[in-house]
Motif scaffolding. Structure first.
Motif, short mmCIF file in Angstrom:
data_model
loop_
_atom_site.label_atom_id
_atom_site.label_comp_id
_atom_site.label_asym_id
_atom_site.label_seq_id
_atom_site.Cartn_x
_atom_site.Cartn_y
_atom_site.Cartn_z
N ILE B 24 -8.14 -23.71 23.66
CA ILE B 24 -9.08 -23.93 22.55
C ILE B 24 -8.96 -25.35 22.01
CG2 ILE B 24 -9.98 -22.94 20.44
CD1 ILE B 24 -8.53 -20.44 20.99
N TYR B 25 -7.73 -25.85 21.94
CA TYR B 25 -7.57 -27.24 21.49
C TYR B 25 -8.34 -28.17 22.42
CZ TYR B 25 -3.87 -26.65 18.01
OH TYR B 25 -3.16 -26.34 16.91
N SER B 26 -8.24 -27.91 23.74
CA SER B 26 -8.90 -28.88 24.63
C SER B 26 -10.42 -28.76 24.53
CB SER B 26 -8.42 -28.73 26.06
OG SER B 26 -7.92 -27.47 26.29
N ILE B 27 -10.92 -27.54 24.26
CA ILE B 27 -12.37 -27.45 24.01
C ILE B 27 -12.72 -28.30 22.79
CG2 ILE B 27 -14.22 -25.89 23.31
CD1 ILE B 27 -12.78 -23.72 24.87
N ARG B 28 -11.86 -28.23 21.78
CA ARG B 28 -12.09 -29.04 20.58
C ARG B 28 -12.06 -30.53 20.92
NH1 ARG B 28 -14.89 -28.32 16.47
NH2 ARG B 28 -15.59 -30.35 17.14
N VAL B 29 -11.12 -30.90 21.79
CA VAL B 29 -11.06 -32.31 22.19
C VAL B 29 -12.34 -32.72 22.91
CG1 VAL B 29 -9.89 -33.96 23.69
CG2 VAL B 29 -8.56 -32.40 22.35
N PHE B 30 -12.79 -31.86 23.82
CA PHE B 30 -13.94 -32.24 24.64
C PHE B 30 -15.23 -32.29 23.83
CE2 PHE B 30 -11.56 -30.05 28.30
CZ PHE B 30 -10.81 -31.18 28.49
N THR B 31 -15.31 -31.49 22.76
CA THR B 31 -16.58 -31.43 22.04
C THR B 31 -16.60 -32.26 20.77
OG1 THR B 31 -15.82 -29.45 20.92
CG2 THR B 31 -17.16 -29.13 22.87
N SER B 32 -15.51 -32.99 20.47
CA SER B 32 -15.52 -33.71 19.20
C SER B 32 -16.42 -34.93 19.28
CB SER B 32 -14.10 -34.11 18.81
OG SER B 32 -13.50 -34.79 19.87
N LYS B 33 -17.03 -35.24 18.12
CA LYS B 33 -18.06 -36.27 18.12
C LYS B 33 -17.49 -37.67 17.88
CE LYS B 33 -22.19 -33.81 17.37
NZ LYS B 33 -21.61 -32.46 17.18
N THR B 34 -16.44 -37.75 17.09
CA THR B 34 -15.92 -39.09 16.80
C THR B 34 -14.53 -39.25 17.38
OG1 THR B 34 -14.98 -38.36 14.72
CG2 THR B 34 -17.19 -39.24 14.64
N SER B 37 -11.58 -37.52 15.23
CA SER B 37 -11.38 -36.08 15.42
C SER B 37 -10.74 -35.78 16.75
CB SER B 37 -12.72 -35.35 15.36
OG SER B 37 -13.41 -35.71 14.22
N MET B 38 -11.15 -36.57 17.75
CA MET B 38 -10.60 -36.34 19.09
C MET B 38 -9.09 -36.59 19.10
SD MET B 38 -11.80 -38.17 22.56
CE MET B 38 -13.19 -37.18 22.98
N ALA B 41 -7.22 -33.83 17.37
CA ALA B 41 -7.07 -32.64 18.20
C ALA B 41 -6.01 -32.87 19.28
CB ALA B 41 -8.40 -32.26 18.84
N PHE C 28 -9.74 -25.73 13.28
CA PHE C 28 -10.39 -26.91 13.83
C PHE C 28 -11.89 -26.69 14.00
CE2 PHE C 28 -6.45 -28.96 14.93
CZ PHE C 28 -6.81 -30.28 14.98
N LYS F 28 -13.69 -43.35 23.47
CA LYS F 28 -13.41 -41.94 23.66
C LYS F 28 -13.04 -41.66 25.11
CE LYS F 28 -16.26 -38.89 21.70
NZ LYS F 28 -17.58 -38.48 21.22
#
Lengths: 136, 93, 124, 169, 261, 81
Positions: B24-34, B37-38, B41, C28, F28
């Motif tokens: 789930i963390y990596s999904i958060r990393v992949f989808t973060s916009k800025t 945030s990346m 995560a 998150f 990024k």
């Protein structure tokens, strides 16, 4: 059966990573992105080699356990034979340890050259460099 | 003394918890916009991975595998500092 | 007996840590903004990183393994936990500072003392 | 300066030697000798100015520090985790985030580190910036109950500051 | 066009997969190669004639069996860093204001850096017993000066007396001493007419030149595994100084104004 | 179990590589390359290569990201199509 499938799947994934990074190095115009994909290509090759040295029933890294700096006791022949049955292949690891450091050396050189390019032409994008320098 | 087999009984549960968190963390990393945030995560992801690595070492019952944990834990801090420096550099321009 | 108690305390700590980690990932997703996500990241690193590492220490103390192995596991886990407790908060602080000052994201807050002070030039 | 210098070297030698031994995992005499040598070398180069005033070192402060660490990582952390987890788990939780300014009056570097790390390590509050000249911490507070400086200080950092006074000042 | 972006990489990956699959490298049933088995059998076995007297097979192979090779790999690193220094501009003083980061980060860095250094020294010193060695120790070490240079400014490294000249000298000294340690057997062979090989460590069946495996101290016996521990330490010094130097130059370049957007 | 873990890590590494390829914001992309290295570090741990793991954590993870961000400050942050 499922183990076998997962095993092939890991190899396939690593090889796909290699494919994507090769394509990216060839196509993407930004120098930093090229360099990032270059490191990924290197990493994928390292991991592929280590993966080729791993066996499914191995539980030990290629280091004999129980060593100490003072008054060391070396294992007997039978212990070593038993150890060989449970360890991974050390040869890929031998190749890669030095390859990682040399990879960084090459990479530092690339970085410095890119810095020079950025100072000379004011840009890091290869297509723009071609326009600025006026070459064909 | 608790036997090693007992540990092998509970270890899959613990490892799967951290693996799910990793996904789930990596999904958060992949989808973060800025960028911020990346990196945030990634911080949490790497701390998660540190624990996962210790559990893997426990699974293999090998002390040698613990050797990379401390460099990895200090890498997170390096990443934070360097990204902050990068952002600050762009800010001061 | 005491080994059994230690072992299960450790397992419980690691388990709680894993659950905390998953809850932090939910956080998150729930918090939409960088500055509120910082708090979820704290849960992920302290609840999901420090407590499990302490839990591993307890597990190893109760486990029937080599004495030397026990020492290494305990020591490394404690040092790693210390580094996490020391460095992660400093890391998120400096990251937040960088993001705030570079205007990558501006916070949606009811009051922003830092912005006021920066605007008045009272703080560099 | 001289006494502070030597005390600093001795303390950090011991700390670094312990780290070395723990990381190495064996405790023979030769190993301890090497550890002490390494500790002396590294602390001579990297840590000569890490302890500023050796006269402050006393067992009472040490015991207070340990008491504080245990209390912090059990009671205070648990409370703070629970309050943020409530926000995460309740689907329609209302919260009002704010960046508040919190004054501090401690002087030593370690006290500032202790206070700010304590604030950041409790979920719910994160130090965003620090003004060393005017002695302010700027804290992002997820559920601010007050935006006035002194009141925010009372509910965010007063407890940490008291302990920082006892341990480092 | 967009479709090609996905298809071509997948085709490359699939091609590689088929290639490796057909060559049988990926199959699940696998065993160690003969060479690997010999390495694992002889290196840690103190009674064997081909022993290296080391517990760590990887480092032993790097410095004993493939020592000559590794020496030139170290030199590659050395020349890359020399080239880096040559291309990087001169160390003129940086114009413009540079600030160090906040007090929290500075203090944490100062506490963390010695710990990282000590850990890296431990990794390098125990290269022949536990995983690690000169390369790895150096790689971990570099995190510490890098953090310090980022948290303070790049002037930090000069303020502690590590000028670039000194670092380069240490770097060269490390590489030279590695070469010397490898050459000593040959010199010995010329003077005494006893057969000896380049980068030889322990005695072989047809050559009795021998670096000592143990070091006797008043307290107890230390295992040094012939040249392996010595070369690890030298390599550690060479790698850490080289990378610190390279990152010093890079950080100064980074701190300059200009470029971008 | 260990194979499942490693296949998940390999998949996530593949996804981050693909995202590096398609990401327009190069800063990024650089950080994503670091994430990919993190997963490969886990793979090295699982495949029992602690020697490489140390060298890799120091170099492949730490220094590469730093160098790439250094270079990026001197050029464009966004890559046009």
């Amino acid at each position: 059966m499922i183990e076998e499938l997962l095993w092939y799947y890991i190899g396939f994934t690593i090889l796909l990573t290699i494919g994507f990074s090769i394509y990216g190095i060839a196509v993407r115009p930004h120098l930093v992105k090229k360099m990032a994909l270059f490191t990924i290509l290197g990493d994928a090759v390292y991991v592929l080699l280590v993966y080729l040295g791993y066996t499914l029933n191995s539980t030990n890294p290629p280091v004999i356990p129980g060593g100490s700096l003072e008054n060391p006791v070396f294992s007997s022949k039978t212990d070593i034979q038993r150890f060989i049955g449970s360890t991974v292949d050390p040869i890929p690891q031998v190749f890669i340890v030095t390859a990682i450091v040399i990879g960084l050396a090459v990479f530092l050189l690339l970085a410095i050259v890119s810095l020079r390019i950025a100072r000379e032409y004011g840009t890091l994008i290869t297509t723009k460099i071609r326009e600025v320098s006026g070459d064909e | 003394m608790v036997s090693y087999e007992t540990l092998l009984g509970v270890l899959p549960v613990l490892m799967s918890l951290f693996t799910i968190a990793m996904i789930i963390y990596s999904i958060r990393v992949f989808t973060s916009k800025t960028l911020g945030s990346m990196v945030l995560a990634i911080d949490a992801l790497v701390v998660d991975l540190v624990v996962l690595m210790v559990l893997v070492a426990l699974y293999y019952k090998s002390a040698f595998l613990l050797i990379g944990v401390i460099p990895l834990a200090s890498w997170v801090f390096l990443l934070d500092v360097v990204v902050a420096r990068y952002l600050e550099k762009r800010w001061s321009k | 007996m005491i080994d059994l108690i230690l072992f299960y305390i450790g397992v419980a700590l690691v388990f709680i840590g894993g659950v905390m980690d998953i809850l932090a990932t939910i956080g998150f997703f729930k918090f939409k903004e960088f500055y509120t996500r910082l708090h979820a990241a704290t849960i992920g690193s302290i609840g999901g990183g420090l407590y499990p590492l302490i839990g591993v220490v307890f597990i190893v103390l109760g486990l029937d393994i080599d004495y030397n192995l026990k020492l290494v596991f305990t020591g490394t886990s404690i040092i790693a936990a210390g580094i996490i407790a020391l460095a992660t908060p400093a890391g998120s602080h400096i990251l937040a500072r960088g993001v705030y000052r570079s205007r990558e994201e501006s916070p949606s807050v009811i009051i922003d003392r830092l912005g006021e002070d920066l605007e008045r030039g009272e703080m560099e | 300066m001289n006494r502070g210098y030597s005390v600093s070297i001795v303390v950090f030698t011991i700390i670094l030697a312990v780290v070395y031994l723990v990381y190495t995992g064996s405790y023979g005499l030769v190993e301890i000798t090497i550890a002490l040598l390494v500790g002396v070398g590294v602390s001579l180069v990297l840590a000569p100015d890490l302890i500023l005033n050796p006269s402050k070192m006393s067992p009472r402060r040490f015991i207070t520090a340990i008491y504080y660490l245990v209390k912090y990582f059990t009671i205070i952390e648990a409370k703070a985790h629970w309050s943020v987890l409530k926000l995460i788990l309740m689907p329609s939780a209302k919260y009002n985030p704010a960046i508040v300014r919190i004054p501090y009056s401690v002087t030593s570097d370690y006290s500032i580190l202790l206070i700010s790390n304590s604030i950041t390590n409790t979920p719910g509050t994160v130090v965003i910036d620090v003004d060393e000249k005017r002695k302010y911490l700027y804290v992002h507070w997820i559920d601010a109950t007050s935006v006035e400086d002194q009141e925010a200080r009372k509910s965010v950092s007063e407890e940490f500051e008291n302990y920082a006074y006892k341990i480092f000042e | 066009m967009k479709k090609l972006e996905v298809v071509i990489p997948i085709v490359i990956g699939l091609g590689l997969f088929i290639l490796l699959y057909n060559s049988g490298l990926l199959s699940v049933e696998r065993s160690l190669t003969t060479l690997a088995e010999k390495y694992l059998e002889y290196i840690p076995d103190a009674s064997s004639i081909y022993t290296s007297m080391a517990f760590e097979v990887v480092t032993a192979v790097i410095w004993d069996q493939r020592g000559f090779d590794t020496y030139f790999e170290t030199s590659v690193l050395f020349f890359a860093i020399i080239a880096t220094l040559a291309i990087a501009s001169k160390l003129e003083d940086i114009i413009g204001e540079r600030r160090s980061l906040t007090i929290i980060v500075r203090l944490v860095t100062r506490i963390l850096a010695p710990i990282i250094v000590v850990v890296s020294i431990s990794i390098a010193l125990h290269g022949h017993i536990t995983p690690g060695g000169g390369f790895q120790g150096g790689a971990v070490f570099v995190i510490a000066p890098l953090l310090l240079m980022l948290a303070y400014t790049s002037d930090w490294i000069r303020s502690r007396g590590f000028t670039d000249r000194k670092l380069l000298l240490l770097r060269g000294l490390g590489v030279t001493l590695i070469a010397l340690a490898g050459l000593i057997p040959v010199v010995y062979s010329y003077t005494t007419n006893i057969n000896a090989y380049l980068f030889q460590n322990q005695a072989k069946p047809d050559s009795f030149f021998n670096y000592p495996a143990y070091l006797q101290t008043p307290i107890s016996t230390i295992l040094v595994s012939g040249t392996i521990m010595l070369l690890n330490i030298l390599e550690f010094i060479a790698v850490l100084t080289g990378f610190t130097l390279a990152f010093y130059y890079l950080t100064r370049e980074f701190e300059k104004r200009g470029g971008g957007e | 179990m260990i194979l499942l873990l490693s296949s998940i890590a390999a998949t996530l590494a593949l996804i981050s590589t693909i995202l590096v390829l398609y990401e327009k914001d190069v800063a990024k992309a650089v950080v994503l390359a670091g994430v990919e290295s993190v997963f490969y570090a886990l793979l090295l741990q699982v495949f029992l290569a602690p020697d490489l793991l140390i060298a890799y954590v120091g170099i492949g993870l730490g220094l590469n990201t730093v160098v790439l961000l250094y270079v990026l400050t001197k050029g464009e942050r966004y890559e046009e199509a």
